[in-house]
Design an enzyme around this catalytic site. Sequence first.
Site, short mmCIF file in Angstrom:
data_model
loop_
_atom_site.label_atom_id
_atom_site.label_comp_id
_atom_site.label_asym_id
_atom_site.label_seq_id
_atom_site.Cartn_x
_atom_site.Cartn_y
_atom_site.Cartn_z
N GLN A 46 -2.59 1.17 -10.35
CA GLN A 46 -1.64 0.69 -11.11
C GLN A 46 -2.31 -0.80 -11.70
OE1 GLN A 46 2.67 2.06 -9.45
NE2 GLN A 46 2.16 0.01 -9.97
N HIS A 62 6.04 -8.85 -0.73
CA HIS A 62 6.19 -7.60 -0.82
C HIS A 62 4.80 -6.85 -0.15
CE1 HIS A 62 8.43 -8.61 -4.72
NE2 HIS A 62 9.28 -8.59 -3.82
N LYS A 72 -3.93 -5.30 -3.08
CA LYS A 72 -3.88 -5.96 -4.36
C LYS A 72 -4.93 -7.00 -4.55
CE LYS A 72 1.20 -5.80 -4.00
NZ LYS A 72 2.27 -6.47 -3.83
N TYR A 132 -2.35 -8.32 -11.69
CA TYR A 132 -2.95 -7.60 -10.46
C TYR A 132 -3.07 -6.16 -10.48
CZ TYR A 132 2.45 -7.36 -9.16
OH TYR A 132 3.50 -7.19 -9.15
#
Length: 179
Positions: A46, A62, A72, A132
Amino acid sequence: MKFIPQKLAGVFVIEPEPFVDERGVFRRHFCQREFEAHGISSRVAQSNVSENKYKHTLRGFHYQVSPHGEGKTLSCLAGKIYDIIVDVRADSETYLQWQSFELDADNRRSIHIPPGCANAFLTLQDNCLIHYYVSEFYFGASERGIRYNDPLFNFTWPHAPQMMSDKDKNHPDFIPAKR
């Protein structure tokens, strides 16, 4: 790109090597070969954008647990943020330690957060735009969070958060895993 290892294993500050001329600036933001050469998964499941209208907005902490742990690579494309990464990998030498970073549009730095580390940021200006890359798809059953003021960590924020989600405000106290 320059990959600068940090005190938390697998965390890197990534500094671009921009090409500047009269037209402006060109820089690479991602390179599969360079990420892999530094032991960072180049998988991008993603690409997320966080648009934040107001300064002192907090997002996080998170992370996702295995088997859906996510790495990330985060950049601040507009504005300025204060970011904290906390190591929640029970087998890590830096377990429960955290490190902070300032990212902004001017320094053009990115940070890589490996799977097993939680991340949160506080906007320091209005109209912050955060981008990100995420190595794993979102999987709700694997999602976890840490409250921004969890007493176990004694996080230091440059300003008290003014806006955050109810979810981020109400995470329970973190309970460390037995090592």
